[in-house]
Write a protein that holds these residues in place. Structure first.
Motif, PDB file in Angstrom:
ATOM      1  N   THR A   1      -8.058   7.171  10.365  1.00 35.16           N
ATOM      2  CA  THR A   1      -7.629   8.573  10.267  1.00 35.16           C
ATOM      3  C   THR A   1      -7.815   9.160   8.868  1.00 35.16           C
ATOM      4  OG1 THR A   1      -5.373   7.862   9.833  1.00 35.16           O
ATOM      5  CG2 THR A   1      -5.906   8.416  12.122  1.00 35.16           C
TER       6      THR A   1
ATOM      7  N   ARG B   1      -2.167   5.774  13.408  1.00 38.83           N
ATOM      8  CA  ARG B   1      -0.879   6.221  13.986  1.00 38.83           C
ATOM      9  C   ARG B   1      -0.807   7.729  14.144  1.00 38.83           C
ATOM     10  NH1 ARG B   1       2.514   3.758   9.293  1.00 38.83           N
ATOM     11  NH2 ARG B   1       0.707   4.772   8.341  1.00 38.83           N
TER      12      ARG B   1
ATOM     13  N   ASP C   1       0.534   1.654  16.157  1.00 35.35           N
ATOM     14  CA  ASP C   1       1.041   1.070  14.927  1.00 35.35           C
ATOM     15  C   ASP C   1       0.681  -0.417  14.931  1.00 35.35           C
ATOM     16  OD1 ASP C   1       2.428  -0.005  12.845  1.00 35.35           O
ATOM     17  OD2 ASP C   1       4.346   0.957  13.313  1.00 35.35           O
TER      18      ASP C   1
ATOM     19  N   ASN D   1      -9.877  -2.423   8.829  1.00 33.62           N
ATOM     20  CA  ASN D   1      -9.726  -1.626   7.605  1.00 33.62           C
ATOM     21  C   ASN D   1      -8.277  -1.211   7.320  1.00 33.62           C
ATOM     22  OD1 ASN D   1     -10.669   0.569   5.569  1.00 33.62           O
ATOM     23  ND2 ASN D   1      -9.590   1.718   7.157  1.00 33.62           N
TER      24      ASN D   1
ATOM     25  N   TYR E   1       0.871  -7.178  -2.221  1.00 39.45           N
ATOM     26  CA  TYR E   1      -0.402  -6.579  -1.807  1.00 39.45           C
ATOM     27  C   TYR E   1      -1.568  -7.486  -2.213  1.00 39.45           C
ATOM     28  CZ  TYR E   1      -4.448  -3.504  -1.542  1.00 39.45           C
ATOM     29  OH  TYR E   1      -5.691  -2.995  -1.250  1.00 39.45           O
TER      30      TYR E   1
ATOM     31  N   THR F   1      -8.734   7.788  -2.111  1.00 39.34           N
ATOM     32  CA  THR F   1      -8.224   7.955  -0.736  1.00 39.34           C
ATOM     33  C   THR F   1      -6.719   8.246  -0.821  1.00 39.34           C
ATOM     34  OG1 THR F   1      -7.593   5.635  -0.533  1.00 39.34           O
ATOM     35  CG2 THR F   1      -9.849   6.172   0.096  1.00 39.34           C
TER      36      THR F   1
HETATM   37  N1  LIG Z   1      -8.147   3.049  -1.991  1.00 38.90           N
HETATM   38  C1  LIG Z   1      -8.259   1.986  -2.756  1.00 38.90           C
HETATM   39  O1  LIG Z   1      -8.165   2.071  -3.991  1.00 38.90           O
HETATM   40  C2  LIG Z   1      -8.531   0.644  -2.116  1.00 38.90           C
HETATM   41  C3  LIG Z   1      -9.073  -0.380  -2.918  1.00 38.90           C
HETATM   42  C4  LIG Z   1      -9.334  -1.614  -2.362  1.00 38.90           C
HETATM   43  C5  LIG Z   1      -9.076  -1.829  -1.017  1.00 38.90           C
HETATM   44  N2  LIG Z   1      -8.542  -0.824  -0.247  1.00 38.90           N
HETATM   45  C6  LIG Z   1      -8.271  -1.108   1.167  1.00 38.90           C
HETATM   46  O2  LIG Z   1      -8.999  -0.176   1.956  1.00 38.90           O
HETATM   47  C7  LIG Z   1      -8.366  -0.060   3.249  1.00 38.90           C
HETATM   48  C8  LIG Z   1      -8.296   1.407   3.644  1.00 38.90           C
HETATM   49  O3  LIG Z   1      -7.402   2.074   2.775  1.00 38.90           O
HETATM   50  P1  LIG Z   1      -7.709   3.532   2.171  1.00 38.90           P
HETATM   51  O4  LIG Z   1      -7.933   3.367   0.728  1.00 38.90           O
HETATM   52  O5  LIG Z   1      -8.718   4.224   2.987  1.00 38.90           O
HETATM   53  O6  LIG Z   1      -6.259   4.181   2.326  1.00 38.90           O
HETATM   54  P2  LIG Z   1      -5.720   5.350   3.281  1.00 38.90           P
HETATM   55  O7  LIG Z   1      -6.509   6.596   3.057  1.00 38.90           O
HETATM   56  O8  LIG Z   1      -4.250   5.371   3.061  1.00 38.90           O
HETATM   57  O9  LIG Z   1      -6.044   4.823   4.753  1.00 38.90           O
HETATM   58  C9  LIG Z   1      -5.280   3.820   5.379  1.00 38.90           C
HETATM   59  C10 LIG Z   1      -5.541   3.859   6.870  1.00 38.90           C
HETATM   60  O10 LIG Z   1      -4.738   2.832   7.483  1.00 38.90           O
HETATM   61  C11 LIG Z   1      -4.004   3.411   8.560  1.00 38.90           C
HETATM   62  N3  LIG Z   1      -2.730   2.722   8.740  1.00 38.90           N
HETATM   63  C12 LIG Z   1      -1.746   2.577   7.827  1.00 38.90           C
HETATM   64  N4  LIG Z   1      -0.707   1.926   8.375  1.00 38.90           N
HETATM   65  C13 LIG Z   1      -1.055   1.667   9.665  1.00 38.90           C
HETATM   66  C14 LIG Z   1      -0.411   1.021  10.749  1.00 38.90           C
HETATM   67  N5  LIG Z   1       0.833   0.509  10.620  1.00 38.90           N
HETATM   68  N6  LIG Z   1      -1.041   0.934  11.937  1.00 38.90           N
HETATM   69  C15 LIG Z   1      -2.291   1.464  12.086  1.00 38.90           C
HETATM   70  N7  LIG Z   1      -2.963   2.082  11.101  1.00 38.90           N
HETATM   71  C16 LIG Z   1      -2.347   2.173   9.905  1.00 38.90           C
HETATM   72  C17 LIG Z   1      -3.809   4.875   8.180  1.00 38.90           C
HETATM   73  O11 LIG Z   1      -3.694   5.686   9.332  1.00 38.90           O
HETATM   74  P3  LIG Z   1      -2.330   6.302   9.933  1.00 38.90           P
HETATM   75  O12 LIG Z   1      -1.512   6.772   8.784  1.00 38.90           O
HETATM   76  O13 LIG Z   1      -2.827   7.364  10.868  1.00 38.90           O
HETATM   77  O14 LIG Z   1      -1.719   5.151  10.662  1.00 38.90           O
HETATM   78  C18 LIG Z   1      -5.140   5.196   7.508  1.00 38.90           C
HETATM   79  O15 LIG Z   1      -6.095   5.571   8.464  1.00 38.90           O
HETATM   80  C19 LIG Z   1      -7.008  -0.752   3.104  1.00 38.90           C
HETATM   81  O16 LIG Z   1      -7.070  -2.026   3.718  1.00 38.90           O
HETATM   82  C20 LIG Z   1      -6.828  -0.902   1.603  1.00 38.90           C
HETATM   83  O17 LIG Z   1      -6.024  -1.994   1.261  1.00 38.90           O
HETATM   84  C21 LIG Z   1      -8.290   0.413  -0.767  1.00 38.90           C
END
Ligand SMILES: NC(=O)c1ccc[n+]([C@@H]2O[C@H](COP(=O)([O-])OP(=O)(O)OC[C@H]3O[C@@H](n4cnc5c(N)ncnc54)[C@H](OP(=O)(O)O)[C@@H]3O)[C@@H](O)[C@H]2O)c1
Length: 254
Positions: free
Chosen positions: A9, A32, A54, A79, A144, A181
């Protein structure tokens, strides 16, 4: 070709969805937020199903597999994930356990169940999203970092099992640094390093997995260099540097 993406999302998951749709993949997207999923479904060019779920609940993760097992999934992108900032003793235990359920357990269950099906078909790709954090312990984001260490260790081991078996199934681990993000907002943290664009990370990750069958994918030359240099630095130093960087991160936010 059909792809299942968790956490689609926003951020990186959404970038994966847009790019796979551009290359003609049908999609199953999980998150979610129902309204966001519906809006994304309307925007994408290819057939897209949204599943509101969820994934921090084990029963939901198993239901997701049941819902998708006959969909002939070619690409699974694990992801969905989030981070949390704070000294270990101060972080809320309930939220931390939710993070472990999502970042580790959901990814573990989906990897295993879909891998079994992919091995039967002898084709498929699984991309597990870890982080550069997966290579280190992370003071002030201890849980984390530990979840992402688990993801990388698990994924590398599976990759090698598959390689020895000479299967047409690939399991890759994506280890990005900061990406622009919603992650920082959720984790309540601001990093010093410049963030990459999620679209750039997704493009690179898909290319490295689909075209080069890479085990570990680190986007960005600076991060690759950092990772390489850190091999020669004693772990006590790395710990001190990570602690300092993380501490400065919260000071910026406050
Ligand atoms: N951004 C960074 O700096 C960074 C760096 C390294 C790795 N990562 C990794 O990249 C991945 C994606 O994160 P992002 O950076 O794109 O962050 P984000 O924009 O916050 O996206 C997180 C996604 O996970 C979903 N999510 C969260 N809790 C959930 C749950 N309980 N059930 C189902 N879906 C859930 C959220 O959707 P809903 O809220 O609709 O559920 C959203 O679509 C993560 O695994 C993160 O650890 C991010």
């Amino acid at each position: 070709m059909k792809a299942l993406i968790t956490g689609a999302t926003s951020g990186l998951g959404l970038s994966f969805a847009k790019q796979l749709s551009e290359t003609g993949h049908e999609l199953i997207l999980v998150g979610r937020d129902k309204a966001k999923l519906e809006s994304i479904q309307r925007q994408l060019k290819t057939k897209t199903k949204g599943i509101v779920m969820d994934l921090s609940k084990e029963a939901n993760v198993k239901s997701l597999y049941v819902l998708c097992k006959n969909e002939d999934i070619d690409i699974l992108i694990n992801n969905a994930g989030f981070g949390m900032y704070g000294a270990f003793d101060t972080m809320d235990l309930t939220t931390e356990l939710e993070m472990i359920e999502l970042n580790i357990k959901a990814l573990h269950i989906l990897s295993k169940l879909f891998l079994r099906d992919m091995k039967k078909k002898n084709k498929g790709y699984i991309l597990n999203v870890a982080s550069l954090a997966s290579f280190y312990p992370g003071p002030f984001m201890a849980t984390y970092y530990a979840t992402k260490n688990y993801v990388r260790s698990l994924t590398e081991a599976i990759y090698q099992e598959l390689k020895e078996e000479k299967r047409n199934v690939v399991v890759s681990c994506l280890c990005p640094g900061p990406i622009a993000t919603n992650f920082n907002r959720v984790a309540k943290v601001q990093f010093r390093m410049k963030a990459m664009k999620s679209d750039d990370v997704a493009t690179y990750a898909l290319k490295e997995m689909l075209e080069h069958q890479k085990r570990i994918i680190i986007p960005g030359i600076k991060l690759k260099l950092l990772k390489w240099i850190s091999r020669f630095i004693p772990s006590t130093w790395t710990l001190k540097v990570t602690r300092k960087m993380q501490q400065e991160a919260i000071q910026k936010e406050n």
